[in-house]
Design a protein around this motif. Structure first.
Motif, PDB file in Angstrom:
ATOM      1  N   ASP A   1      42.514 -35.595 -91.037  1.00 49.03           N
ATOM      2  CA  ASP A   1      42.883 -34.120 -91.359  1.00 49.03           C
ATOM      3  C   ASP A   1      44.155 -34.254 -92.047  1.00 49.03           C
ATOM      4  N   THR A   2      44.987 -35.188 -92.081  1.00 45.57           N
ATOM      5  CA  THR A   2      46.231 -35.094 -92.523  1.00 45.57           C
ATOM      6  C   THR A   2      46.451 -36.134 -93.814  1.00 45.57           C
ATOM      7  N   TYR A   3      45.482 -36.627 -94.322  1.00 43.11           N
ATOM      8  CA  TYR A   3      45.380 -37.379 -95.322  1.00 43.11           C
ATOM      9  C   TYR A   3      45.826 -36.965 -96.760  1.00 43.11           C
ATOM     10  N   GLY A   4      47.126 -37.662 -96.903  1.00 44.27           N
ATOM     11  CA  GLY A   4      47.639 -37.153 -98.365  1.00 44.27           C
ATOM     12  C   GLY A   4      48.604 -35.759 -98.234  1.00 44.27           C
ATOM     13  N   SER A   5      48.591 -35.288 -96.941  1.00 42.57           N
ATOM     14  CA  SER A   5      49.657 -34.268 -96.581  1.00 42.57           C
ATOM     15  C   SER A   5      50.870 -34.539 -95.835  1.00 42.57           C
ATOM     16  N   ASN A   6      51.890 -33.647 -95.748  1.00 39.69           N
ATOM     17  CA  ASN A   6      52.744 -33.794 -94.880  1.00 39.69           C
ATOM     18  C   ASN A   6      52.699 -33.319 -93.541  1.00 39.69           C
ATOM     19  N   ASN A   7      51.590 -33.178 -93.223  1.00 40.47           N
ATOM     20  CA  ASN A   7      51.553 -32.381 -91.845  1.00 40.47           C
ATOM     21  C   ASN A   7      51.569 -33.308 -90.807  1.00 40.47           C
ATOM     22  N   CYS A   8      51.685 -32.891 -89.356  1.00 42.15           N
ATOM     23  CA  CYS A   8      51.509 -33.511 -88.105  1.00 42.15           C
ATOM     24  C   CYS A   8      50.718 -32.803 -87.405  1.00 42.15           C
ATOM     25  N   HIS A   9      49.370 -33.110 -86.908  1.00 39.09           N
ATOM     26  CA  HIS A   9      48.522 -32.463 -85.970  1.00 39.09           C
ATOM     27  C   HIS A   9      48.669 -32.898 -84.715  1.00 39.09           C
ATOM     28  N   ILE A  10      48.852 -31.961 -83.693  1.00 39.17           N
ATOM     29  CA  ILE A  10      49.169 -32.432 -82.399  1.00 39.17           C
ATOM     30  C   ILE A  10      48.039 -31.505 -81.418  1.00 39.17           C
ATOM     31  N   GLY A  11      47.479 -32.609 -80.577  1.00 39.71           N
ATOM     32  CA  GLY A  11      46.579 -32.054 -79.409  1.00 39.71           C
ATOM     33  C   GLY A  11      47.165 -32.257 -77.979  1.00 39.71           C
ATOM     34  N   LEU A  12      46.802 -31.491 -77.388  1.00 42.56           N
ATOM     35  CA  LEU A  12      47.316 -31.576 -75.967  1.00 42.56           C
ATOM     36  C   LEU A  12      46.197 -31.555 -74.809  1.00 42.56           C
ATOM     37  N   ALA A  13      46.108 -32.474 -73.806  1.00 45.51           N
ATOM     38  CA  ALA A  13      45.295 -32.569 -72.498  1.00 45.51           C
ATOM     39  C   ALA A  13      46.018 -32.853 -71.293  1.00 45.51           C
ATOM     40  N   TYR A  14      45.531 -32.277 -70.017  1.00 42.03           N
ATOM     41  CA  TYR A  14      46.163 -32.858 -68.946  1.00 42.03           C
ATOM     42  C   TYR A  14      44.995 -33.351 -68.125  1.00 42.03           C
ATOM     43  N   ASP A  15      45.144 -34.428 -67.759  1.00 42.34           N
ATOM     44  CA  ASP A  15      44.006 -35.305 -66.942  1.00 42.34           C
ATOM     45  C   ASP A  15      44.297 -34.704 -65.432  1.00 42.34           C
ATOM     46  N   GLU A  16      43.576 -33.929 -64.875  1.00 44.47           N
ATOM     47  CA  GLU A  16      43.940 -33.381 -63.378  1.00 44.47           C
ATOM     48  C   GLU A  16      43.687 -34.436 -62.434  1.00 44.47           C
TER      49      GLU A  16
END
Lengths: 345, 345, 345, 345
Positions: free
Chosen positions: D285-300
């Motif tokens: 989803d960032t291929y060829g773009s200047n983007n950074c995608h970030i996902g977050l999770a908490y392992d309870e």
């Protein structure tokens, strides 16, 4: 000759099982079934086996295939092996189940992560089928729960350190990378070539159901209650799992001691290879083989032990291990029919 | 046991040869050499073989390795097998050469496409080692020229049609697609992952040196002077060659007759499989095996016969075929040690 | 600003269309629809566009989206654009259809290969939307049939030779290799990663429905009745088509003349690049761009001309060409919003 | 128009830089150099740019190219930018260096991991060019050290948590997965297609030289002395880095607070996108773009925060970020010429 029946043979673990069994000197495949392919030639579905196997998907009911077999391999989806087990055991045969159904010592764990468990016959004696850990207990069972692919790579990577008390039981982090065949051969958007190629992603973050399976066996090995952080990733390849494991050494333990312990623990194993200092495994070096390659490093500046283990998810992570378990059940040398090196490159 | 020496064992055909020979019940590998790796453990270079082979690259001179062996496999680059052949034959041993050196009946063809040919000992009796075509002539030779990968896929696809006179000898067009391992393991810009991945290209257009090799054997089969248009392509995969062949049927010949002829021609062959009507081969179905899969179609609206053949370029296209040739030279069943199905998926 | 509506926007040609249109300086996307995703954020389905487009799948009926738009792009499956065209034309708007519905001059050809054709409004004026061939005729139409991906690569490769009468019209053979995205984003067994990776296969041999489309346009260019042999192949990559075309030169024609003709024919084109002598295209060099790269060779020893052409199947083979057609319909410079080089490596 | 010179333009960061700059509305490329390609047409080396750029590798000395330019991009190997910087600064121009030469606040760290540092002109004012962190300090510098690819993905993933004091500074573990283009376009055995395809491996375990670079910036952000465990992996794809980061929340901090903090921290950024709850990034989803995608999770169940960040290693991880830095240096909106979405699929 061992008479083998395979239930649910149309998937990737099915075709890999048949490839391996077709090379096994002591096996006769007497019947295969699949819901959707009755009457079809197996090599029509999988032309890679054209000329190697002359099998048709049976229209037999399960009862019939159990009657003809000494051992049944089940590659059915989760939840289908319970009924099968009751029948197999009633007829005094053996079952090797590749699903999660019998993997948990405590069925309530299964219920939490997978779904309801029906009544199981008292005569069923099950074991978690990781031979490097539970080989000795396999003699008396009639149902072997073949381990999950991720758990196999992880447990083999951690077993010596936990069994010998070399590493701390808290804070273990497991970062695994799997090829796409682990998702099976059922069409889904997420497993399309164009979706997976040239992409890496994490999935099941903080909630993958291989976590309790890993924890059960690590807890057994360490005689403590272990919790792990486990994150699986999908990488663009067909086969292979690489697990990178981060943990901490107990006081006074060095990398040298750890390496000695790993070599000792696996010294009589056919399939686990500890790589030399400074070497780390590539999944490609296990491609098509039943091997597990393990590399070790110590990060001095943070005090972490890093363990990297590689397997072929369809062989040591599924069908190869199932045959290894069969060899055990029938008293054959464990590597019978499995002594094939990886294909490289 | 056949005592085998391997010269130039460090490349991809070398590691594939050793994988296959490590499974061969009648072979003992007595020595391996490589210019750049003397003294090194083989499984250090190729960890896929860790635990399967206990070999070190010899510091032996070639004379010594010839002395110890019954048969020498040479995986040296083109131009190096001539001297080797003289020595091997002088000592009454056998040579199976994977280079182009001995592939041409007429050495002037070699000189035109590859380079100068030195003096060859009169005792050298060579043959083009495609067993499905030249098996009978192999008994009396001491040097087998193992065919090129593209030619193997093409000649097997055309042999029945040309031998039985079913197809016209003019205007044959061959469009081949190969995986990248065919280019060997020598680092080059063109073979980098980032250059090959997600790309297809033609190369050697109208000038690839497998053309004369193909023409020699097709001319032999048809007893005429055949010229072909041959275009190789590089596709982003490690192993496999798919050749799509376009030709014309002779008057009165139908697809039905062609299919019967193919099945007849290959009826006793272990490794060539003719697919059912409407089925076409995938290279993946031959991965890691010595098989060649062939599919046939007739384009009614243009009158073209289309033949599609698939092999693993490193097995049937190189090292597997070399072992098949060895089995022939030593009177073993041709499929000894080679009867392994493809790995799928 | 051109007001654009997109019908059937959830597939791969849809997301590629929206990527390209999001960069187009003269376009405003006023609505998108899809049967299965009503109400859903577009960038939720395709996170690659997160931050670039703020669109939700409409619950609008088609009539509403047509009313709001100047031009409708339809990426619906074959057979759905007929009704749409009647509505669009009735409201005096334009339709660019990416399906096969309007590609054939003779609707009976469509019926033979695809299925029944309903009644079409007399006001519909259609054209085959390959601008390099039909640009001049586009002014007066209201429905543009966007060409198929294979036909685009093939027709561009053959147009100069046929238009100028340099090559023979009989015996043309086309061997095409496509990435997997051409099969769309609908889950199917054949398009799974594990099925496609590390494999090449031919499919639709002697019966692919792009054949009549290719023949229609080649016949138009040559003013004769052309039949071709066309074989598509699937190769393990996401994007790209490489077509290798075999044909014969007319008497007296040389490769030099052919090269001059190609350069002349495409001298004013933005997107077609003729490679230098000895150079052949790689699909990777067109990745993500609207370009077509063409290489030429003459095989002296068999007298064949070999033409190799490469495109990105989703850009010049689908959505990029659709935007090129829109630019034409609205009198914009043809490369508006399309002047992006390929991404390499 | 900004006059740009590029030194060392023949590698993958070079071709990506030229692709991006060819789309930049305020840039004029006035010269490019490379040791090995003097006089050669750029699009001859990289045909993807045929028709987009009309540049030849200069035979100019560096002094000449500096004289003609406002800003120099250097894509030379480590150790070559020091001399260049002295010259650039002496002539009152700007330097954006893609190597490691100026990344360290403390040159002794460079010396420990990379090698000796020569005398640097006092007029050189350098900054670590991660604009999301150091944008404000960029105004007064003449040398920008463009960050490494791994550090970019890691620092963006950790910055809000460390800056706002939400996560603990001890025990951070970073498991990164990179495509092969990160290794550059220099032929090596390890980067051959056949070596990398269908394989995952860890490398530089416990000793990769991006570790001190990561630690410098994390320490800056947290105003403490941070040590991390960093393990890079090679996965079979051309582009993309995915970093999976494991850390612990400070007392009282919840995933909700963390998510709010990330959204706040990046609220004015063009290129960093925080994914919704339950969503995790794919490199594709960032291929060829200047983007950074970030996902977050908490392992309870283990109390770990898991941060996953994805970039294109050649864009945000190298050449795109370099252009973002140039925009800053020259007072342009930061996303000028960079506002291109990823190509999908």
């Amino acid at each position: 000759m061992i008479k083998v029946g395979i239930v649910g043979a149309s998937g990737y673990t099915g075709v890999e099982l048949i490839r391996i069994l077709s090379l096994h000197p002591e096996v006769d495949i007497v019947g295969i079934t699949s819901n959707n392919h009755e009457g079809r030639e197996y090599s029509d579905l999988y032309p890679s086996l054209k000329g190697y196997i002359n099998l048709r998907f049976d229209e037999l009911c399960e009862a019939e295939i159990i009657r003809k077999s000494d051992v049944i391999f089940s590659a059915l989806p989760n939840g289908h092996a319970y009924g099968l087990a009751n029948e197999v055991v009633a007829k005094n045969k053996k079952l090797i189940d590749l699903s999660a159904d019998f993997r948990f010592n405590d069925f309530s764990v299964y219920e939490k992560w997978y779904g309801p468990v029906p009544l199981i016959d008292q005569k069923v004696k099950r074991i978690y089928g990781l031979p490097e850990i539970h080989r000795m207990e396999m003699k008396d069972v009639n149902v072997v729960a073949n381990p999950g692919c991720y758990p196999t790579s992880v447990i083999l990577g951690l077993a010596p350190g936990l069994r010998y008390g070399l590493i701390k039981t808290e804070g273990i982090i497991i970062d695994s990378k799997s090829g796409v065949s682990g998702a099976g051969h059922k069409p889904s958007f997420a497993n399309l070539y164009a979706e997976c190629n040239e992409s890496v992603k994490a999935y099941g973050v903080a909630c993958h159901r291989h976590t309790p399976e890993i924890e059960q066996e690590l807890s057994y090995l360490s005689e403590s209650n272990i919790k792990v952080t486990f994150t699986p990733h999908l990488v663009p390849m067909t086969r292979g799992i690489l697990s990178t494991i981060y943990c901490e050494l107990r006081d006074g333990i060095t990398l040298y001691i750890v390496r000695e312990a790993f070599e000792e623990f696996y010294s009589n194993e056919s399939f686990v290879k500890i790589l030399d200092d400074g070497q780390f495994p590539r999944t490609k070096d296990t491609y098509g083989s039943n091997n597990c390659h393990i590399g070790l490093a110590y990060d001095e500046h943070t005090g972490k032990l890093i363990i990297v283990s590689a397997i072929d998810n369809l062989v040591k992570g599924a069908s190869g291990q199932a045959v290894q378990n069969m060899n055990n059940l029938f008293g054959l040398p464990e590597d019978t029919g499995l002594n094939l090196p990886a294909i490289y490159p």
